[in-house]
Design a protein around this motif. Sequence first.
Motif, mmCIF file in Angstrom:
data_model
loop_
_atom_site.group_PDB
_atom_site.id
_atom_site.type_symbol
_atom_site.label_atom_id
_atom_site.label_comp_id
_atom_site.label_asym_id
_atom_site.label_seq_id
_atom_site.Cartn_x
_atom_site.Cartn_y
_atom_site.Cartn_z
ATOM 1 N N UNK A 1 3.362 10.247 45.658
ATOM 2 C CA UNK A 1 2.614 10.345 46.748
ATOM 3 C C UNK A 1 1.204 10.292 46.018
ATOM 4 N N UNK A 2 0.250 9.937 44.871
ATOM 5 C CA UNK A 2 -0.789 8.910 44.393
ATOM 6 C C UNK A 2 -0.810 7.568 45.549
ATOM 7 N N UNK A 3 0.463 6.952 44.798
ATOM 8 C CA UNK A 3 0.524 5.814 45.096
ATOM 9 C C UNK A 3 0.035 5.673 46.862
ATOM 10 N N UNK A 4 0.750 6.433 47.928
ATOM 11 C CA UNK A 4 0.566 6.668 49.348
ATOM 12 C C UNK A 4 -0.914 7.098 49.242
ATOM 13 N N UNK A 5 -1.758 8.226 48.352
ATOM 14 C CA UNK A 5 -3.504 8.347 48.787
ATOM 15 C C UNK A 5 -3.723 6.742 47.954
ATOM 16 N N UNK A 6 -3.199 6.459 47.124
ATOM 17 C CA UNK A 6 -4.710 4.938 46.531
ATOM 18 C C UNK A 6 -4.565 3.761 47.526
ATOM 19 N N UNK A 7 -3.247 3.671 48.548
ATOM 20 C CA UNK A 7 -3.099 2.352 49.375
ATOM 21 C C UNK A 7 -4.088 3.023 50.320
ATOM 22 N N UNK B 1 -0.519 8.657 34.716
ATOM 23 C CA UNK B 1 0.411 8.728 35.852
ATOM 24 C C UNK B 1 -0.197 7.739 37.121
ATOM 25 N N UNK B 2 -1.919 7.206 36.857
ATOM 26 C CA UNK B 2 -2.638 6.508 37.513
ATOM 27 C C UNK B 2 -2.277 5.365 37.075
ATOM 28 N N UNK C 1 -14.953 7.035 42.790
ATOM 29 C CA UNK C 1 -15.207 8.102 42.018
ATOM 30 C C UNK C 1 -14.116 9.637 42.231
ATOM 31 N N UNK C 2 -13.819 8.944 44.070
ATOM 32 C CA UNK C 2 -13.075 9.879 44.764
ATOM 33 C C UNK C 2 -11.440 9.814 43.888
ATOM 34 N N UNK C 3 -10.891 9.040 43.497
ATOM 35 C CA UNK C 3 -10.061 9.449 42.983
ATOM 36 C C UNK C 3 -10.088 9.245 41.456
ATOM 37 N N UNK D 1 1.999 -0.699 39.603
ATOM 38 C CA UNK D 1 2.750 -1.188 40.994
ATOM 39 C C UNK D 1 2.155 -1.928 41.631
ATOM 40 N N UNK D 2 1.213 -0.832 41.856
ATOM 41 C CA UNK D 2 0.308 -2.668 43.043
ATOM 42 C C UNK D 2 -0.042 -3.572 42.913
#
Length: 525
Positions: free
Chosen positions: A5-11, A150-151, A54-56, A157-158
């Motif tokens: 979910x975090x991966x999708x949010x960042x992308x 986690x980040x 900032x948001x992430x 991965x990115x």
Amino acid sequence: MNDYRRYVQVVVSFLPVAFALLRDRRRYLLFGPSRRTSEAVDRRRAERLRKTMLELGPAFIKVGQVLSTRPDIVPPTYADVFAKLQDEVPEEAGGEPFAVLEEELGETLDLETVEPVAGGSLAFVYTAAYDDDRIALKVRRPGLRALVERDLRVIRRLLPILLLFVDERQRYSLENAANDFEEIIVDELDLEREATMMVEIGENFADDDRVVIPDVYPELCSKRVVAMEYVEGQKITDEEALSDVGTTPSEMATLITRIYLKMGLVDGVFHADPHPGNLAVTSEGRLVIYDYGMSQRLTEQEQEDIASLYRTLVRRDVDGLVNALVALEVLEPTVDRVAVRQVLEMVIETLQGQSALTWRTIITELFAMLHDFPFRIPPNVMLLVRVGTVGEGVCRSLDPEFDFLEATQSFLVDHGFVESELETLFEDVRTDLRRSAPVVAGMPARLDAVLGQLERGELVVRTESTDPVRADDSGLGYAVLSSAFVISSAVVVTYEPLYAAIGAAFALWFLALYVRNRLGRTKTS
């Protein structure tokens, strides 16, 4: 699942800007010409990226701070915008820091005396009563390490996907930057390490009454808490605060520069985050330095290499500069030194033509010109670059006319890292004389031999002339010697004016002999 979910949010968060950047390379993504963008467009995109970071949360805020010191990866406009990233963070990042105080110091402190002071991306600051004193407590947000780890996994991965869209040079820089970034942020999460660095830096300035490094309370410190002396001060950029203590902005800027240079070049342990929020002035006019999370230690060899880098820059020693960059592991030992030397000569020539020279300009120009070579910026060097760029920004906000480079050179001379200009001149003269001594010593004998040959008529010059020349015409030798000295003087005048002057004197002498010889033959005829 949480990582996914975090991966999708960042992308999704970065996708709009990434899409625009891809269109800059190929207007229709897969084909079409590239398109140029104005500085205003670049700045808007950089601001959007800053807000996204900032948001992430904390890990991405630190990514932006690291990128602000990497002109080899991001353009100058983006670096300028990312440099504004301070320790802002959404309230939901991590848990309630007070809970950590209850766990760690609930039985030692009177928690009713605890008052909040400020919050940052990784920690929160409180004050509390302890042994009849008021102390400051820096407390890491609970659960933050798990969020950052986690980040970091998401970023790793990115990274392979990102590398597909950059050239080979940037691919090398990005891979190294990602590895170095992990090391920096993991160190910053360890508050026990921060307390150790504070103690060491405090000991180095124990006898300097111009600066305050808060004392540490080791018995209260842990990996999640740093307990220190509570030192009040006014923000360093407050002109009224400086005026009240009788210190001019220029004097404070000079003090900041010299304190940070001493940390890095003399002590080998330095505070690497000198933004205005971490610097203050006391009611006695002393400089206070807060927040040692981003601090670093240098080995003796690294100190010597960095001092050598400064020395070669001051003396414009290109070969020495190449050696220093290799020693600092910025350049590979196998790099094409001839090609690098040519590039560095261009850098120095470009910088010499600029009227307003700054540390940021030097670093940006240096790394921009080295873009064709595989190079990296090790964590220690990167943090030093950050100290220089952020520190210079603070100093120039105090005094817009402040010359950071001149203050740096003055410090280097005072501490014996480089010679003064007069000493440098004398050293250059001594070196030239030492190299030239054998040649100068042999000149009288060689000149005597040539003049003896000329006197005896043994000096023969073969030429083909349209005019008949008498076989015993020795005046022609004087003319040839005069011409030879003229040419030699013209060749060396740029490098050795003294030798050129000597050559010119000999040229005039032989010319006079030639004229006298010709006048004598005319009268005889």
